[in-house]
Design an enzyme around this catalytic site. Structure first.
Site, PDB file in Angstrom:
ATOM      1  N   GLY A  61       0.813  -1.215   0.000  1.00 18.55           N
ATOM      2  CA  GLY A  61       0.000   0.000   0.000  1.00 18.55           C
ATOM      3  C   GLY A  61       0.840   1.256   0.000  1.00 18.55           C
TER       4      GLY A  61
ATOM      5  CG  ASP B 259       3.725   8.143 -10.257  1.00 20.22           C
ATOM      6  OD1 ASP B 259       2.526   7.838 -10.025  1.00 20.22           O
ATOM      7  OD2 ASP B 259       4.070   9.278 -10.637  1.00 20.22           O
ATOM      8  N   GLY B 260       5.870   4.152  -8.652  1.00 18.77           N
ATOM      9  CA  GLY B 260       6.584   2.882  -8.824  1.00 18.77           C
ATOM     10  C   GLY B 260       5.593   1.732  -8.906  1.00 18.77           C
ATOM     11  CG  HIS B 261       3.336   0.708  -5.456  1.00 17.16           C
ATOM     12  ND1 HIS B 261       3.514   1.773  -4.603  1.00 17.16           N
ATOM     13  CD2 HIS B 261       3.873  -0.365  -4.830  1.00 17.16           C
ATOM     14  CE1 HIS B 261       4.110   1.355  -3.500  1.00 17.16           C
ATOM     15  NE2 HIS B 261       4.348   0.062  -3.610  1.00 17.16           N
TER      16      HIS B 261
ATOM     17  CG  ASP C 227      12.044  -3.493  -2.928  1.00 18.29           C
ATOM     18  OD1 ASP C 227      12.469  -3.185  -1.814  1.00 18.29           O
ATOM     19  OD2 ASP C 227      11.145  -2.840  -3.513  1.00 18.29           O
TER      20      ASP C 227
ATOM     21  CG  LEU D 175       8.899   7.311  -7.293  1.00 14.33           C
ATOM     22  CD1 LEU D 175       7.547   7.229  -7.975  1.00 14.33           C
ATOM     23  CD2 LEU D 175       9.075   8.679  -6.686  1.00 14.33           C
TER      24      LEU D 175
ATOM     25  CD  GLN E 148      10.276  -7.658  -2.154  1.00 13.27           C
ATOM     26  OE1 GLN E 148      10.227  -7.516  -0.941  1.00 13.27           O
ATOM     27  NE2 GLN E 148       9.602  -6.900  -2.980  1.00 13.27           N
TER      28      GLN E 148
HETATM   29  P1  AMP Z   1       6.162  -2.308  -1.491  1.00 18.06           P
HETATM   30  O1  AMP Z   1       4.767  -1.788  -1.445  1.00 18.06           O
HETATM   31  O2  AMP Z   1       7.189  -1.312  -1.096  1.00 18.06           O
HETATM   32  O3  AMP Z   1       6.311  -3.636  -0.805  1.00 18.06           O
HETATM   33  O4  AMP Z   1       6.471  -2.594  -3.020  1.00 18.06           O
HETATM   34  C1  AMP Z   1       5.621  -3.382  -3.811  1.00 18.06           C
HETATM   35  C2  AMP Z   1       6.267  -3.622  -5.144  1.00 18.06           C
HETATM   36  O5  AMP Z   1       6.515  -2.381  -5.792  1.00 18.06           O
HETATM   37  C3  AMP Z   1       7.620  -4.330  -5.033  1.00 18.06           C
HETATM   38  O6  AMP Z   1       7.737  -5.277  -6.084  1.00 18.06           O
HETATM   39  C4  AMP Z   1       8.581  -3.193  -5.206  1.00 18.06           C
HETATM   40  O7  AMP Z   1       9.837  -3.607  -5.721  1.00 18.06           O
HETATM   41  C5  AMP Z   1       7.862  -2.319  -6.191  1.00 18.06           C
HETATM   42  N1  AMP Z   1       8.376  -0.942  -6.116  1.00 18.06           N
HETATM   43  C6  AMP Z   1       8.496  -0.167  -5.012  1.00 18.06           C
HETATM   44  N2  AMP Z   1       9.067   1.013  -5.315  1.00 18.06           N
HETATM   45  C7  AMP Z   1       9.331   0.978  -6.648  1.00 18.06           C
HETATM   46  C8  AMP Z   1       9.924   1.898  -7.580  1.00 18.06           C
HETATM   47  N3  AMP Z   1      10.369   3.080  -7.191  1.00 18.06           N
HETATM   48  N4  AMP Z   1      10.029   1.502  -8.864  1.00 18.06           N
HETATM   49  C9  AMP Z   1       9.587   0.298  -9.272  1.00 18.06           C
HETATM   50  N5  AMP Z   1       9.006  -0.599  -8.450  1.00 18.06           N
HETATM   51  C10 AMP Z   1       8.884  -0.276  -7.159  1.00 18.06           C
END
Ligand code: AMP
Length: 283
Positions: free
Chosen positions: A31, A35-37, A150, A184, A153
């Protein structure tokens, strides 16, 4: 977007789609969407018939002194983004449903999960692998979309998928950055104004060091030392800076891509970032 909290209900909905031969794309998140998500959602939307996202702040992957209780939560805003990106289903289970009293199973990915983030955050990747295995078992997607942000991960989860025959294709998407280079992250919300102004230094140092690695001007060990030196007088504290093989996360091998990765404590945030260095043959 349908929002479902119950695992069996989510499973039934996705099964019905699969039964019609539809391809299911899945984006797992915690959550506080940015913009990455969004880039993951868009790619999945483009490549699949159904788009399923999950939001679950997974207690199992947080250490006892980490930010679980203050991790940003913004379900109403997240919902707007999910709708805007054409999400069919949001799976948003409760911690009780995921981990009822007596839950004990852990999925470990030794080796790949031990260094870098794993060394600084003991148990982190067991928490990540366990929750993602549960999400995959419930939703049975065809493709899972992860971010290069990540990097470890994505490598750990790809290995879990292979070793456990989970039969989902893992798609890794590029890191989305602010115009000043900062990757981001939901955790960027913790930064004060001066911290936020300094934060792009991390990517700048990574990028410049990557260039020196690429040309052979620096060795992997030299690159790590150079990052440590350059960040020594910053406003926070470097956790680690490592140059490792981009696939095995082990020692760098000739001509193979290098993952140059760091973690840095800046105020209340622990920021991570990485770049992949592809070298000319023979270096
Ligand atoms: P999180 O909500 O932080 O657990 O991230 C969920 C997914 O979004 C994971 O696969 C992250 O690697 C990806 N993610 C988070 N930040 C970015 C970003 N800046 N650019 C691309 N993917 C991202």
């Amino acid at each position: 977007v349908r929002i479902v909290r119950d695992p069996d209900a989510a499973r039934a909905i996705v099964r019905a789609w699969r039964g019609k031969g539809e391809r299911i794309g899945f984006v797992p998140t915690m959550g506080a969407l940015h913009d990455g998500h969004r880039s993951l959602l868009r790619r999945a939307r483009r490549e699949c018939d159904r788009l399923v996202a999950s939001i679950f702040v997974n207690p199992l992957q947080f250490g006892p002194r980490e930010d679980l209780s203050r991790y940003p939560r913004s379900l109403a805003r997240d919902r707007s983004m999910l709708i805007a990106e054409g999400t069919d289903l949001l799976y948003n289970p409760s911690a009780r449903a995921m981990y009822p009293p007596g839950f004990t199973v852990r999925i470990e990915v030794p080796g790949l999960g031990d260094g870098l983030e794993g060394a600084s955050r003991p148990g982190h990747f067991a928490g990540v692998a366990t929750v993602v295995a549960k999400l995959l078992n419930t939703l049975e997607p065809d493709r899972m979309y992860l971010g290069q942000k990540d990097a470890q991960q994505a490598i750990v989860l790809s290995k879990m998928v292979r070793d456990l025959d989970l039969g989902v294709r893992v798609v890794v998407c590029p890191t989305v950055r602010e115009t000043d280079g900062l990757a981001l992250s939901s955790r960027n919300a913790y930064l004060t104004r001066p911290e936020r102004a300094w934060a792009p230094s991390l990517h700048r140092v990574l990028r410049e060091t990557a260039a020196a690695l690429r040309t052979g001007e620096m060795t992997p060990r030299g690159a790590e030392a150079s990052i440590r030196r350059r960040l020594a007088n910053g406003p926070g504290k470097l956790d680690y800076a490592r140059a490792v093989d981009a696939e095995t996360l082990g020692p760098v091998r000739t001509a193979r891509p290098i993952l140059l990765s760091l973690a840095y404590h800046l105020g209340k945030a622990r920021l991570i970032d990485n770049v992949v260095v592809r070298r000319a043959k023979g270096r």
